[in-house]
Design an enzyme around this catalytic site. Sequence first.
Site, mmCIF file in Angstrom:
data_model
loop_
_atom_site.group_PDB
_atom_site.id
_atom_site.type_symbol
_atom_site.label_atom_id
_atom_site.label_comp_id
_atom_site.label_asym_id
_atom_site.label_seq_id
_atom_site.Cartn_x
_atom_site.Cartn_y
_atom_site.Cartn_z
ATOM 1 C CG ASP A 45 -49.785 20.022 37.972
ATOM 2 O OD1 ASP A 45 -50.617 20.216 38.730
ATOM 3 O OD2 ASP A 45 -48.556 19.878 37.830
ATOM 4 C CD GLU B 15 -59.088 18.760 40.823
ATOM 5 O OE1 GLU B 15 -59.335 18.020 41.855
ATOM 6 O OE2 GLU B 15 -58.267 18.841 39.946
ATOM 7 C CG ASP C 66 -55.255 20.098 38.408
ATOM 8 O OD1 ASP C 66 -56.048 20.586 39.182
ATOM 9 O OD2 ASP C 66 -54.430 19.671 38.702
#
EC number: 3.1.21.10
Length: 169
Positions: free
Chosen positions: A139, A67, A7
């Site tokens: 996160d 992502e 991420d």
Amino acid sequence: MRILGLDPGLRVTGWGVLEATGNRLSHVADGVVTSDETADLATRLAQLHDGVMAVLERWRPNEAAVEETFVNRNPHSTLKLGQARGVVMLAPARRGLPVTEYTPNAIKKAVVGRGHAEKAQVELMVRTLLPGADPARADAADALAVAICHAHLRASARVVAAALAGGAP
């Protein structure tokens, strides 16, 4: 199959590693890589790269998933985030790993069943799908969600490919 989910963020990049054996997923590790907000951009990007490389070295994943992130309000922030994403994607690619990208909605749909799920729902499902996982930061939970998404969609893609080829998965 060991999968690394990422991420990306310039300040904090979440990472999560899971094992996929058939339809079974198990948590391996998770955490974050941070950069020094007081440093110049090049130094911060190097810190992210070095941090992700250390994760790759320690956990030795077979594939990576990232992502796709979009920030539309501030073009300057969007550009910096794009640079951070590039560095985060570069690390596994330089190690020869396949790197797949997923939109936030695809990740939420794969993990929660709804593409517009709230962050709290995603984190709850990560903990449910990966017993023993207790990510300390959002996160890291998001990165584990990316890895779960990749594991699910990767398995589905194999079944479809096998069916199209006329064989068994």
